[in-house]
Write a protein that holds these residues in place. Structure first.
Motif, PDB file in Angstrom:
ATOM      1  N   VAL A 207       0.803  -1.227   0.000  1.00  0.00           N
ATOM      2  CA  VAL A 207       0.000   0.000   0.000  1.00  0.00           C
ATOM      3  C   VAL A 207       0.832   1.271   0.000  1.00  0.00           C
ATOM      4  O   VAL A 207       0.548   2.208  -0.743  1.00  0.00           O
ATOM      5  CB  VAL A 207      -1.017   0.067   1.162  1.00  0.00           C
ATOM      6  N   ALA A 211       0.891   3.884  -3.257  1.00  0.00           N
ATOM      7  CA  ALA A 211       0.545   5.305  -3.250  1.00  0.00           C
ATOM      8  C   ALA A 211       1.646   6.122  -3.912  1.00  0.00           C
ATOM      9  O   ALA A 211       1.369   7.063  -4.655  1.00  0.00           O
ATOM     10  CB  ALA A 211       0.327   5.766  -1.817  1.00  0.00           C
ATOM     11  N   ARG A 218       0.419  10.111 -11.708  1.00  0.00           N
ATOM     12  CA  ARG A 218      -0.403  11.325 -11.842  1.00  0.00           C
ATOM     13  C   ARG A 218       0.441  12.529 -12.220  1.00  0.00           C
ATOM     14  O   ARG A 218       0.056  13.322 -13.085  1.00  0.00           O
ATOM     15  CB  ARG A 218      -1.131  11.591 -10.519  1.00  0.00           C
ATOM     16  N   ALA A 236     -10.959   1.852  -5.800  1.00  0.00           N
ATOM     17  CA  ALA A 236     -10.527   3.094  -5.167  1.00  0.00           C
ATOM     18  C   ALA A 236      -9.308   3.660  -5.889  1.00  0.00           C
ATOM     19  O   ALA A 236      -9.194   4.869  -6.075  1.00  0.00           O
ATOM     20  CB  ALA A 236     -10.216   2.847  -3.696  1.00  0.00           C
ATOM     21  N   ARG A 239     -10.539   5.226  -9.095  1.00  0.00           N
ATOM     22  CA  ARG A 239     -11.219   6.495  -8.834  1.00  0.00           C
ATOM     23  C   ARG A 239     -10.205   7.613  -8.667  1.00  0.00           C
ATOM     24  O   ARG A 239     -10.410   8.738  -9.100  1.00  0.00           O
ATOM     25  CB  ARG A 239     -12.049   6.364  -7.551  1.00  0.00           C
ATOM     26  N   HIS A 240      -9.097   7.259  -8.054  1.00  0.00           N
ATOM     27  CA  HIS A 240      -8.096   8.249  -7.775  1.00  0.00           C
ATOM     28  C   HIS A 240      -7.329   8.680  -9.014  1.00  0.00           C
ATOM     29  O   HIS A 240      -6.873   9.800  -9.114  1.00  0.00           O
ATOM     30  CB  HIS A 240      -7.116   7.689  -6.750  1.00  0.00           C
ATOM     31  N   ARG A 259     -16.007  10.181 -13.485  1.00  0.00           N
ATOM     32  CA  ARG A 259     -15.809   9.732 -12.116  1.00  0.00           C
ATOM     33  C   ARG A 259     -17.068   9.903 -11.276  1.00  0.00           C
ATOM     34  O   ARG A 259     -17.495   9.003 -10.553  1.00  0.00           O
ATOM     35  CB  ARG A 259     -14.643  10.515 -11.515  1.00  0.00           C
ATOM     36  N   ASP A 280     -14.284  -0.499   2.870  1.00  0.00           N
ATOM     37  CA  ASP A 280     -13.616   0.793   2.899  1.00  0.00           C
ATOM     38  C   ASP A 280     -13.368   1.196   4.346  1.00  0.00           C
ATOM     39  O   ASP A 280     -14.280   1.173   5.163  1.00  0.00           O
ATOM     40  CB  ASP A 280     -14.510   1.818   2.199  1.00  0.00           C
ATOM     41  N   THR A 282     -12.929   3.975   5.565  1.00  0.00           N
ATOM     42  CA  THR A 282     -13.657   5.165   5.999  1.00  0.00           C
ATOM     43  C   THR A 282     -15.106   4.854   6.323  1.00  0.00           C
ATOM     44  O   THR A 282     -15.826   5.694   6.817  1.00  0.00           O
ATOM     45  CB  THR A 282     -13.616   6.247   4.909  1.00  0.00           C
ATOM     46  N   ILE A 284     -15.950   2.591   8.398  1.00  0.00           N
ATOM     47  CA  ILE A 284     -15.966   1.850   9.644  1.00  0.00           C
ATOM     48  C   ILE A 284     -17.100   2.365  10.523  1.00  0.00           C
ATOM     49  O   ILE A 284     -17.433   3.539  10.511  1.00  0.00           O
ATOM     50  CB  ILE A 284     -14.617   1.984  10.369  1.00  0.00           C
TER      51      ILE A 284
ATOM     52  N   LEU B 258      -8.260   2.261  13.927  1.00  0.00           N
ATOM     53  CA  LEU B 258      -8.557   2.808  12.608  1.00  0.00           C
ATOM     54  C   LEU B 258      -9.162   4.210  12.643  1.00  0.00           C
ATOM     55  O   LEU B 258      -9.088   4.929  11.657  1.00  0.00           O
ATOM     56  CB  LEU B 258      -9.466   1.856  11.824  1.00  0.00           C
ATOM     57  N   THR B 259      -9.776   4.591  13.747  1.00  0.00           N
ATOM     58  CA  THR B 259     -10.322   5.951  13.746  1.00  0.00           C
ATOM     59  C   THR B 259      -9.550   6.914  14.647  1.00  0.00           C
ATOM     60  O   THR B 259      -9.630   8.109  14.462  1.00  0.00           O
ATOM     61  CB  THR B 259     -11.806   5.971  14.152  1.00  0.00           C
ATOM     62  N   LEU B 270      -2.988   4.502   6.647  1.00  0.00           N
ATOM     63  CA  LEU B 270      -4.345   4.982   6.381  1.00  0.00           C
ATOM     64  C   LEU B 270      -4.358   6.072   5.321  1.00  0.00           C
ATOM     65  O   LEU B 270      -5.285   6.170   4.524  1.00  0.00           O
ATOM     66  CB  LEU B 270      -4.966   5.505   7.689  1.00  0.00           C
ATOM     67  N   SER B 272      -2.222   6.318   2.886  1.00  0.00           N
ATOM     68  CA  SER B 272      -1.767   5.792   1.595  1.00  0.00           C
ATOM     69  C   SER B 272      -2.898   5.191   0.780  1.00  0.00           C
ATOM     70  O   SER B 272      -2.853   5.184  -0.437  1.00  0.00           O
ATOM     71  CB  SER B 272      -0.728   4.689   1.792  1.00  0.00           C
ATOM     72  N   VAL B 273      -3.881   4.631   1.475  1.00  0.00           N
ATOM     73  CA  VAL B 273      -4.911   3.919   0.700  1.00  0.00           C
ATOM     74  C   VAL B 273      -5.877   4.888   0.068  1.00  0.00           C
ATOM     75  O   VAL B 273      -6.468   5.711   0.743  1.00  0.00           O
ATOM     76  CB  VAL B 273      -5.750   2.955   1.562  1.00  0.00           C
ATOM     77  N   PRO B 274      -6.062   4.755  -1.238  1.00  0.00           N
ATOM     78  CA  PRO B 274      -7.077   5.571  -1.879  1.00  0.00           C
ATOM     79  C   PRO B 274      -8.445   5.126  -1.368  1.00  0.00           C
ATOM     80  O   PRO B 274      -8.630   3.970  -0.995  1.00  0.00           O
ATOM     81  CB  PRO B 274      -6.923   5.276  -3.358  1.00  0.00           C
ATOM     82  N   SER B 275      -9.363   6.039  -1.320  1.00  0.00           N
ATOM     83  CA  SER B 275     -10.667   5.726  -0.758  1.00  0.00           C
ATOM     84  C   SER B 275     -11.756   5.987  -1.786  1.00  0.00           C
ATOM     85  O   SER B 275     -11.549   6.652  -2.792  1.00  0.00           O
ATOM     86  CB  SER B 275     -10.901   6.591   0.481  1.00  0.00           C
ATOM     87  N   LEU B 276     -12.915   5.433  -1.512  1.00  0.00           N
ATOM     88  CA  LEU B 276     -14.056   5.685  -2.391  1.00  0.00           C
ATOM     89  C   LEU B 276     -14.726   7.008  -2.053  1.00  0.00           C
ATOM     90  O   LEU B 276     -15.658   7.430  -2.696  1.00  0.00           O
ATOM     91  CB  LEU B 276     -15.075   4.552  -2.280  1.00  0.00           C
ATOM     92  N   ARG B 277     -14.254   7.642  -0.968  1.00  0.00           N
ATOM     93  CA  ARG B 277     -14.812   8.939  -0.611  1.00  0.00           C
ATOM     94  C   ARG B 277     -13.729   9.997  -0.681  1.00  0.00           C
ATOM     95  O   ARG B 277     -12.585   9.696  -0.939  1.00  0.00           O
ATOM     96  CB  ARG B 277     -15.365   8.879   0.814  1.00  0.00           C
ATOM     97  N   GLY B 278     -14.108  11.221  -0.397  1.00  0.00           N
ATOM     98  CA  GLY B 278     -13.127  12.292  -0.367  1.00  0.00           C
ATOM     99  C   GLY B 278     -12.806  12.786  -1.760  1.00  0.00           C
ATOM    100  O   GLY B 278     -13.312  12.278  -2.756  1.00  0.00           O
ATOM    101  N   ASN B 279     -11.915  13.767  -1.805  1.00  0.00           N
ATOM    102  CA  ASN B 279     -11.592  14.393  -3.070  1.00  0.00           C
ATOM    103  C   ASN B 279     -10.590  13.541  -3.847  1.00  0.00           C
ATOM    104  O   ASN B 279      -9.440  13.394  -3.446  1.00  0.00           O
ATOM    105  CB  ASN B 279     -11.019  15.787  -2.811  1.00  0.00           C
ATOM    106  N   ALA B 280     -11.028  13.032  -4.968  1.00  0.00           N
ATOM    107  CA  ALA B 280     -10.160  12.157  -5.749  1.00  0.00           C
ATOM    108  C   ALA B 280      -9.022  12.916  -6.406  1.00  0.00           C
ATOM    109  O   ALA B 280      -8.037  12.327  -6.824  1.00  0.00           O
ATOM    110  CB  ALA B 280     -10.973  11.419  -6.811  1.00  0.00           C
ATOM    111  N   ASP B 282      -7.102  15.073  -4.934  1.00  0.00           N
ATOM    112  CA  ASP B 282      -5.983  15.222  -4.012  1.00  0.00           C
ATOM    113  C   ASP B 282      -4.947  14.131  -4.242  1.00  0.00           C
ATOM    114  O   ASP B 282      -5.293  12.987  -4.509  1.00  0.00           O
ATOM    115  CB  ASP B 282      -6.473  15.104  -2.562  1.00  0.00           C
ATOM    116  N   GLY B 354      -8.994   9.659   4.253  1.00  0.00           N
ATOM    117  CA  GLY B 354      -9.806   9.756   3.040  1.00  0.00           C
ATOM    118  C   GLY B 354     -11.222  10.223   3.278  1.00  0.00           C
ATOM    119  O   GLY B 354     -11.886  10.685   2.361  1.00  0.00           O
ATOM    120  N   ALA B 355     -11.707  10.137   4.515  1.00  0.00           N
ATOM    121  CA  ALA B 355     -13.124  10.368   4.763  1.00  0.00           C
ATOM    122  C   ALA B 355     -13.580  11.800   4.536  1.00  0.00           C
ATOM    123  O   ALA B 355     -14.732  12.028   4.239  1.00  0.00           O
ATOM    124  CB  ALA B 355     -13.468   9.955   6.196  1.00  0.00           C
TER     125      ALA B 355
END
Ligand SMILES: Nc1ncnc2c1ncn2[C@@H]1O[C@H](COP(=O)(O)OP(=O)(O)OP(=O)(O)O)[C@@H](O)[C@H]1O
Ligand SMILES: Nc1ncnc2c1ncn2[C@@H]1O[C@H](COP(=O)(O)OP(=O)(O)O)[C@@H](O)[C@H]1O
Ligand code: SF4
Ligand code: SF4
Ligand SMILES: [Mg+2]
Ligand SMILES: [Mg+2]
Lengths: 348, 356, 329
Positions: A207, A211, A218, A236, A239-240, A259, A280, A282, A284, B258-259, B270, B272-280, B282, B354-355
């Motif tokens: 991971v 990144a 990019r 994910a 998406r990025h 997107r 995901d 986030t 959680i 995790l939180t 945390l 490093s991982v791209p997320s399905l949320r947040g501003n892509a 960035d 990412g949130a």
């Protein structure tokens, strides 16, 4: 990198420059690849419909992601685009030229503009060649002598991808997975291509390294205005990296859009199921949230279901789905979807 | 929980103590390049019905830890010290024959790549039945019935017919289900899953994780879920242990780790991982550098060459190995020299996940 | 499967025909006429011509080949009129030297060679594979090191060196064994066994060195496979893990090699027979080549080719039995 033509006040494009929006860099129409295979005890011949009629296009400087489950035909599509595989049917148009039936020597000229990065950073580099030789290979094969010499150019490339130029004389085994992937990227960049097909370039990486490589890609994409066909199974990551995303299922494109369309308001049931399945961090604390659960496995491409190929796992399937194959059509939100009963509204 | 010295030799469940207790476990391999300290002082406890997630990048010692619990190392080239108690029974130094008898029933394992982990020449059914026969010798007919039952239980359609299939005739997801069936055929109290879904597609991964959930509820087993995917951990684990360079650097409940993570490496993971949320748009925030070699671990805190908050040049980070110490929150332990209030401040002010 | 078999058999026949043609061509490439070799001291042009005519050597090569093939399939007769000699199918002709039907020569010598090769193969598999497996399981121990050493020496040893030493030791010095030779096992199995023992040991021991090394490497590789780890994780006993899981997987390439090695064993048998003075097919073939004895050469070459091809087919079939992933097509 914005072009002059888009600046406010500029009247018309200089005649030499092709108008950007009107002709995509790459257009693929009805692309198909069928692999003949032998089956069973009697060796009867059958066809693996790995890719079965796929349309998409990529603009200059645009990144298109291809996602889908294993075996849906992403790699096969990518390999056909760079002509590592001969298409069974369909058309590939690159910069206005139909390259579908280009032969080897015609392709050699095209290699300048069209490159590929492979998934496996371990097997895609020749272990007996130095890094310098690997990166210089495309230059030498094409007989290019850049100003300042090949070595200088290679060292620049190594620097571009974040490697030490002094690594020129080292061998691939002396590098970590992430560094090897950078070498592969430097090699792909050597000819300053316009389009790079990247087949799962970060899937084999840890991971933190993943990144780093995504950020590098990019940066390079912006710096050189590269177009990408970016193949990955990690939604994910896609998406990025990607502005537009195509979702494939069993050799077909089932949804393609930008997107926002794909990740916020997906219309194809399969896209929704895929997104819903991604665990995901986030999310959680939302353990109880509704998830779409697909039953069973992807059917075999030897004998795909009639009508809509997703119908064997789709919770919305109707009799019509078995009879009529849904065409890829544009819907209200802007994306193209191949479904008789597309979903509407944002995802939960 | 105090560990008593009595080593119960029964397979009876003792509910008053954790099913698995690992204490100061160290595993070293002799290799031509030097001694690999694959696991260097790890302790944790796990009760039945709970799931521990072990996360970390490749080479951080996750698999070695799990193989040690099953006593699967080649002892000729491996040095294991510390203590691993399964159901109160010490595994380290235990006679091979006695450990063997515990495998499959007291503790079982699911491996990452089900294609290479299943024998290519034997049918799926036979391999599952074989696992049953280990603990129920002679009951051939029963073993077959039981194998079919398990295939059915893990969701393989037409289990009767599939009993006679070979691994290569199964899809990846079905193979992993078969692996799970094989691991569960003796109702093990502890199940170790080493990256069980890494080779699978997300939709299949979701199915497998659901299945493990259901089975855990049904059999009340303890599960260790080893993975590098934080998403998977957040989905299944009760507790999380983060490993780096053979050390546990943070341990706590899944919410704590995790939180409200308190270790810079966990932050890095945390971010490093791209997320399905947040501003892509960035950029991701990767950890610089790459994981260390376990033969030549950096001095002091093994993470210090990559840590943005390190205190070196007279500071402790490159000199002293930080101990895993409790935080203000019960059960949350962290190995970092930064003072806790400083860690909390940095996390609150500087770390974006990412949130957002 | 059936289709595959038919295909393989047709291919085998084609290969045999090719082998026979090549042998014929090679034979006639030799400048000396067999008639010249045969007619001995009082040789004149007339005698040679007569012999050539009698043997049919005066006809063009392709006619001779045609006749040979016809004899093989349908039988033929030699000479004309009263003197004609019938030779029923499968006719391999008559030895140029002794006039004995070649089929009789084969019938006499084949069992000898088969005895040697089969015995040696059994020995090399049992000894070689066994040794290799054990040293893999005891990797790094004194046993392993000794076994590796012995197999290194064995693999570089030659039959014509090793054979005579054994002969000297066991037959001439210690008188433990009779002189090697051939007694039909149906007449006197005991005698057959003791007489064959030295050829077996010579040929088998040397080849077993090669199999020991191969098996050791295979087994070591298999032992590091994931499925072996799985088998241990199930709680299987050591012997079940080794025997049922590791061995089964390791044996596949060994079977293939054994099949391919059969050709080499035939070559080794020639030398072994010569060293021990046993009249087998190999020795006969060498003799025939020296005598330019075409019918015998043809018969032995074809027979050897036949066995090699047959074994290849058998190995492929075995492969598909051992490994369910292999589909014959
Ligand atoms: N040379 C080949 N012969 C026969 N079938 C093939 C061949 N190459 C690919 N296929 C099949 O074509 C289908 C698509 O394969 P492809 O490699 O494009 O999948 P993918 O989407 O890239 O999957 P993954 O995510 O696993 O890389 C699969 O069913 C595959 O088994
Ligand atoms: N049998 C072995 N001999 C030597 N080194 C080993 C052995 N098994 C594992 N290692 C090393 O131990 C370290 C931890 O490995 P592992 O636990 O497999 O990592 P992961 O966290 O990816 O599961 C790695 O550096 C690995 O190379
Ligand atoms: S066409 Fe029918 S089966 Fe296919 S995705 Fe749409 S609703 Fe489902
Ligand atoms: S101990 Fe120091 S180097 Fe290690 S994580 Fe904490 S601040 Fe960073
Ligand atoms: Mg692929
Ligand atoms: Mg691992």
């Amino acid at each position: 990198m914005s072009e002059q033509t888009f600046e406010p006040g500029s009247q018309a494009a200089p005649t030499a420059v092709a108008p950007r929006s009107s002709s995509p860099l790459l257009t693929v129409e009805g692309l198909a690849k069928h692999f003949p295979v032998k089956q069973g005890a009697f060796g009867t011949k059958a066809l693996v419909r790995a890719v079965d009629g796929v349309d998409f296009s990529v603009d200059r400087g645009e990144t298109l992601g291809l996602v889908g489950e294993s075996g849906c035909g992403k790699t096969t599509t990518g390999r056909m685009v760079v002509k590592l595989l001969e298409a069974t049917a369909g058309k590939i148009v690159f910069e206005g030229r139909d390259i579908t039936r280009f032969n080897r020597s015609q392709m050699r000229a095209l290699r300048h503009d069209l490159q590929i990065i492979f998934q496996d950073p371990y097997s895609s580099l020749n272990p007996r060649h130095t890094v310098g030789k690997i990166v210089a290979m495309p230059l030498q094969v094409n007989g290019i002598n850049p100003p300042g010499g090949v070595k200088k150019r290679v060292q620049e490339l190594l620097e571009t991808v974040g490697l030490n130029p002094e690594h020129y004389n080292r061998y691939p085994h002396e590098f970590s997975g992430g560094q090897r992937q950078r070498i592969g990227i430097a090699r792909a960049l050597a000819l300053r291509p316009k389009l790079i097909v990247a087949d799962e370039p970060v899937s084999a990486l840890d991971v933190s390294i993943q990144a780093q490589v995504i950020n590098l890609l990019r940066d390079l994409q912006r710096e050189f205005d590269l177009a990408f066909v970016f193949i990955a199974h990690d939604l994910a990551v896609v998406r990025h990296f990607c502005q537009r995303i195509g979702v494939m299922y069993l050799g077909k494109m089932v949804e393609i859009g930008d997107r926002h369309q794909i990740y916020e308001e997906p219309a194809h049931p399969y896209t929704r199921a895929l997104l819903s399945a991604v665990p995901d961090v986030t999310k959680i604390g939302e353990k109880g949230r509704e998830r779409i659960r697909l039953e069973g496995d992807v059917p075999t491409p030897l004998n795909p279901p009639s009508g809509c190929r997703f119908r064997t796992r789709c919770w919305k399937a109707q009799p019509k789905c078995a009879e009529v194959e849904p065409p890829l059509l544009q819907i209200g939100t802007g994306q193209q979807v191949a479904c008789h009963f597309p979903e509407t509204g944002p995802i939960a | 929980m105090t560990a008593t010295a009595s080593s119960a030799a029964t397979s009876e469940v003792q509910d008053d103590r954790p099913y698995l207790e690992v204490d100061d476990l160290r595993v070293q391999f002799k290799t031509e390049d030097g001694i690999v300290r694959a696991v260097d002082g790890i302790s944790f406890k796990l009760e039945r019905g709970r799931t521990l997630g072990i996360v970390g990048e490749s080479g951080s010692g996750k698999s070695v830890t799990s193989l040690t619990v099953l006593g699967l190392h080649n002892m000729a080239r491996t040095r294991v010290t510390g203590s691993v108690r399964v159901n109160g029974r010490e595994i380290v130094g235990l006679d091979e024959e006695k450990v063997r008898r515990m495998r499959g029933r007291d503790m079982a394992m699911i491996f990452q790549d089900p294609l290479s982990a299943l024998h290519p020449y034997y049918t799926i059914g036979r391999q599952i039945a074989e696992a049953y026969l280990v603990h129920h010798p002679g009951q051939k007919a029963k073993a077959k019935r039981r194998a079919i039952e398990m295939l059915d239980r893990v969701g393989i359609p037409q289990p009767q017919r599939r009993y006679d299939s070979y691994p290569h005739e199964f899809s990846g997801g079905m193979r992993q289900r078969a692996m799970i069936a094989m691991a569960l055929v003796n109702d093990p109290s502890l199940l170790i899953a080493d990256e069980p879904t890494t080779a699978l597609d997300v939709t299949v991964q979701a199915q497998i994780l659901d299945l493990l959930d259901d089975l855990q509820r049904e059999f009340n087993s303890a599960i260790i879920m080893i993975t590098h995917d934080l998403g998977v951990v957040s989905r299944v684990a009760n507790d999380v242990m983060v490993m780096y360079g053979g050390h546990a650097i943070e341990f706590g409940s899944v919410d704590q780790v995790l939180t409200e993570p308190q270790h810079p490496y966990t932050w890095g993971l945390l971010q490093s991982v791209p997320s399905l949320r947040g501003n892509a748009e960035d950029d991701l925030d990767p950890i610089p550098g790459s994981p260390p070699s376990l033969i030549n671990l950096p001095s002091g805190c093994a993470f210090h060459p990559r840590c943005a908050y390190r205190m070196i040049g007279g500071g402790p980070c490159d000199l002293e190995v930080p101990e895993l110490l409790p935080t203000a929150q019960e059960g949350h332990v962290v190995a970092c020299h930064l003072p806790e209030n400083e860690r909390r401040r940095i996390f609150a002010e500087e770390i974006k996940l990412g949130a957002e | 499967m059936i289709r595959y078999l038919v295909k393989r058999v047709l291919l085998a026949i084609l290969s045999l025909v090719a082998v026979s043609i090549i042998t014929f061509i090679l034979f006639f490439a030799v400048p000396t006429s067999p008639a010249y070799v045969m007619c001995g001291k009082q040789c004149d042009a007339h005698a040679i011509a007569q012999t050539e005519q009698r043997l049919g050597l005066d006809k063009p090569t392709y006619v001779q080949y045609g006749e040979f093939m016809k004899g093989l399939v349908a039988g033929r007769s030699y000479g004309t009129g009263e003197l004609a000699v019938k030779c029923p199918a499968p006719c391999l002709g008559f030895s140029f030297r002794t006039n004995e039907p070649v089929t009789d020569i084969i019938g006499r010598t084949l069992p000898v060679t088969v005895s040697i090769v089969v015995g040696a193969t059994v020995l090399q598999l049992v000894l070689g594979v066994g040794l290799g497996m054990i040293s893999a399981l005891r990797r790094g121990t004194a046993f392993d090191k000794a076994a590796v050493g012995v197999s290194l020496v064995g693999a570089s040893m030659q039959i014509y060196f090793f054979g005579p030493i054994l002969l000297l030791l066991f037959v001439y010095t210690m008188h433990l064994l009779p002189n090697p030779g051939y007694t039909s096992p149906f007449d006197d199995p005991g005698q057959w066994f003791v007489q064959m023992l030295l050829p077996w040991v010579t040929l088998g021991f040397l080849n077993s060195a090669i199999f020991a090394r191969l098996s050791r490497a295979q087994m070591l590789e298999t032992l590091s496979e994931d499925f072996v780890r799985t088998a241990r994780a199930k709680g299987l006993t050591k012997w079940k893990v080794y025997g049922r899981h590791a061995l089964r997987a390791a044996i596949t390439p060994i079977v293939t090699t054994a099949g391919l090695y059969f050709g080499a064993s035939l070559g080794g048998a020639v030398i072994t027979e010569t060293v021990f003075g046993v009249n087998g097919l190999g020795r006969t073939a060498v003799q025939a080549v020296n005598d330019l004895n075409l019918p015998v050469v043809m018969a032995t070459v074809l027979l050897a080719a036949f066995f090699i091809i047959l074994l290849n087919i058998v190995v492929d079939m075995l492969y598909s039995v051992i490994d369910p992933r292999v589909r014959l097509s």
